[in-house]
Design a protein around this motif. Sequence first.
Motif, mmCIF file in Angstrom:
data_model
loop_
_atom_site.group_PDB
_atom_site.id
_atom_site.type_symbol
_atom_site.label_atom_id
_atom_site.label_comp_id
_atom_site.label_asym_id
_atom_site.label_seq_id
_atom_site.Cartn_x
_atom_site.Cartn_y
_atom_site.Cartn_z
ATOM 1 N N UNK A 12 30.290 48.344 40.570
ATOM 2 C CA UNK A 12 30.538 46.945 40.937
ATOM 3 C C UNK A 12 29.659 45.926 40.203
ATOM 4 N N UNK A 13 28.771 46.374 39.332
ATOM 5 C CA UNK A 13 27.977 45.365 38.611
ATOM 6 C C UNK A 13 28.889 44.486 37.766
ATOM 7 N N UNK A 14 29.878 45.142 37.161
ATOM 8 C CA UNK A 14 30.813 44.419 36.315
ATOM 9 C C UNK A 14 32.141 44.348 37.050
ATOM 10 N N UNK A 15 32.869 43.262 36.860
ATOM 11 C CA UNK A 15 34.197 43.176 37.454
ATOM 12 C C UNK A 15 35.228 42.990 36.359
ATOM 13 N N UNK A 16 36.383 43.579 36.605
ATOM 14 C CA UNK A 16 37.467 43.394 35.646
ATOM 15 C C UNK A 16 38.017 41.980 35.803
ATOM 16 N N UNK A 17 38.170 41.239 34.735
ATOM 17 C CA UNK A 17 38.754 39.917 34.898
ATOM 18 C C UNK A 17 40.217 40.060 35.331
ATOM 19 N N UNK A 18 40.620 39.264 36.285
ATOM 20 C CA UNK A 18 42.013 39.347 36.725
ATOM 21 C C UNK A 18 42.704 38.030 36.406
ATOM 22 N N UNK A 19 44.028 38.077 36.396
ATOM 23 C CA UNK A 19 44.772 36.899 35.965
ATOM 24 C C UNK A 19 44.723 35.809 37.026
ATOM 25 N N UNK A 20 45.111 34.610 36.628
ATOM 26 C CA UNK A 20 45.089 33.488 37.574
ATOM 27 C C UNK A 20 46.215 33.594 38.584
ATOM 28 N N UNK A 21 47.054 34.623 38.441
ATOM 29 C CA UNK A 21 48.100 34.805 39.448
ATOM 30 C C UNK A 21 47.748 35.948 40.390
ATOM 31 N N UNK A 22 46.538 36.388 40.340
ATOM 32 C CA UNK A 22 46.170 37.576 41.092
ATOM 33 C C UNK A 22 46.435 37.399 42.587
ATOM 34 N N UNK A 23 46.976 38.432 43.188
ATOM 35 C CA UNK A 23 47.283 38.342 44.622
ATOM 36 C C UNK A 23 46.194 39.038 45.422
ATOM 37 N N UNK A 24 45.151 38.266 45.740
ATOM 38 C CA UNK A 24 44.061 38.816 46.535
ATOM 39 C C UNK A 24 44.056 38.208 47.933
#
Lengths: 195, 571
Positions: free
Chosen positions: A45-57
């Motif tokens: 978890x130190x690094x996070x994968x960049x996710x798109x601006x449409x990500x459904x979180x």
Amino acid sequence: MATRIVTVDRNTRPGVGPILLGMWITLRNMLQTLFQRKGATIQYPEENRPVSTRYRGIHILTVRQDGSPKCVACYMCATVCPAECIYIEAGERPEKSIEKYPTRFEIDLLRCVYCGFCVDACPEEAIIMSRENNLVGTTRAELVIDRDRLMSRAETAEHGAGYRPDEHDVRRPVRLAALDRLSKEHGIVPGMPKR
Amino acid sequence: MASATLPAALSPALLEQPAVRVLSEALGENLLAATDFRGEIAITVERKAWYKAVSLLRDHPELEFKLFLDLCGVDFFDREDQPERFAVVLHLYSVSKKRHVRLRTPVPESDPKVQTIIPLFKGANWFEREAWDMYGIVFDGHPNLIRLLTHDAFVGHPLRKDYPQGQRHVLKEPRKWLLQVPPESEHMIVNLGPSHPAMHGCFRVQTLLDGEIVRDAEAEIGYMHRNFEKMAEARTYWQVIPYTDRLNYCSSFMNGHGWALAVEKLLGVQAPARAEAVRVILSEFSRIMDHFVCISTNVVDLGAITPFFVVFRGREKIYELLESCCGARLTVSYVRIGGLAQDVPDDFVPRCRETLEFVMDAFKQMDELLTRNIIFNNRFRDIGVLSKEDALSYGWAGPCLRGSGVETDVRRDAPYSGYDQYDFDVPVGTTGDCYDRYLVRIEEIRQSARIIRQALDKLPAGPVIVDDRKVALPPKSEVYGNIESLMNHFKLVYDGILPPAGEVYGATEGANGELGYYIVSDGGKHPYRLKVRPPCYNNYQAYPEMLKGGQIADAIAIIGGLNVIAGELDR
Ligand code: SF4
Ligand code: SF4
């Protein structure tokens, strides 16, 4: 157009070449990872994968200028939700133009399938999704999140907004005019967090 | 002469259909009805003529419906317009004539019996068991009519409309023996699965071994059964979309694509050209991804792990592409009835090209690593052979069916989403062994890349969802802006999409074969009955048969190539 039937060629002359190639690929990748840091993995978890601006979180309830929820408790999101995980109780507001608001608004994040249908169904852009995806808790009850927590997520700019009504809307000018009117006549400013 | 015995309701136009003509001439009074809805021929026959009708459809030289697709029950519990409570519905396909047909027979509640058609189609075995399991329809002459998707302690038939929901049935004793062990036999029984690392999901095969040789085998499935079809009966057409993602989860976009097309067929609407092109692009990417998973996990089971890592990087890129379009990697839920949820992002085309380049690079490496690899060849050649006839009779699908030499592909034979605008080849095998299935998949990946390039070159502009307020939500700008759209929006969310009453079977070429959705609509907001024709169900059904006489180690080589996905198998 033309679609042909082709018979696959089984006559591939097998040999040991591919085995050596496999070893070369492994060695090359090892060297690249060791010396050039070209690994395909990330150190979560130190690094996070960049996710798109449409990500459904995890969801966000947007707020008006005065800090009250934009939601008018119309139950559209709860109706459309295939996982039946939204619970709303409605109360009355003093203003004539708004009338209803949610006194309770809960989403059971353990049931939610993050389909984004609630966002599509909301006529007010009152519910949108964030790019936050690390859903952890020690009890089940903790992950049924209530109105205030859903609203305060709007302030946590850490992850940013994700899935929400399309900015590519083909009738965008109409929409801008409508938003303008909303703010002039009703004092509602679409307080969307920055993308 | 023949026409004198015809049911009065058959119109001349229907009689021009060879299937209707042949059956009406042969069955006379026993042909109850025939309909043509959305270009699909459905024929209803008397129960006593069921077997004869099926054998005519299969063997008559004018018809040749030799490919078994699907068989299911339907419960018309509260439908006055149906002659009997239950119906058994069969879907067949004629590879030579490129036609589908639907054969139905009413089955009364008081005596729910139909003759089995296993002698005609081997694939009917599990489908009949499933129909018994779900509806309690008994198939006379079936050799092994026991629970298939539910378990032995289950009470009742869950898809019956009057089945009381919300019950719990707990299974305490799993089915121990699937096979009959001959007394005093020296043979050994070995279970592969349900949780075996090489079984690609949770399903079980019991084998009877004589040394290394498999003498007998039997499969058990249903570990992941959740009765998607029952849930769909309580959902709107829109709400079914997220459920379809969980069928074949290695290529979830394609399931949604198929579902949207089936409902669009029922509604008689057509998605805009841009939406269709994007659907094709993402479907082909999904196909590549699915084949990657299939091939690479298959060879992992055999001990080669390099190709797995190589192609999974490519797969990761495709997931990122999907995520940029719809916000989720696996459970995409990107399609909507009548189009797509949102337009693709601005950088879609360059991003697709970049992704494709990366993916094809990974593919090239995998191809170099495997196709000419001597170990791989020795493990794959001439094992798991299934003849063309058996493949048809089992109702195999997709790359597996083509590997056995059957020249069929839904994209070519019944083009949907504008597949007729693209040039591509349909690869077929010659022997039907594991190696042929592998080669077919390899070639399909190349063809998918070709299709994607063509689609990207001429991606049309325009809207991505139909402008029909009874099907698609109005644009948000209008919902915020005027009362009519707001009302349309409310109506659609509350009432759902209301299709006309009728039945359709929407077929698409999924990654592992023909994925069909059979929808029965009564005009209400929920599907009255939804049956999925899961391609890997048929593929897997032949698996125990393919093992017999082979080595136990080959069992593992064969299963990977069938691409059995538990989410789709057990539904
Ligand atoms: S994302 Fe889907 S499942 Fe989750 S609350 Fe919204 S509608 Fe329900
Ligand atoms: S979030 Fe939107 S859809 Fe849900 S009740 Fe509030 S206003 Fe209605």
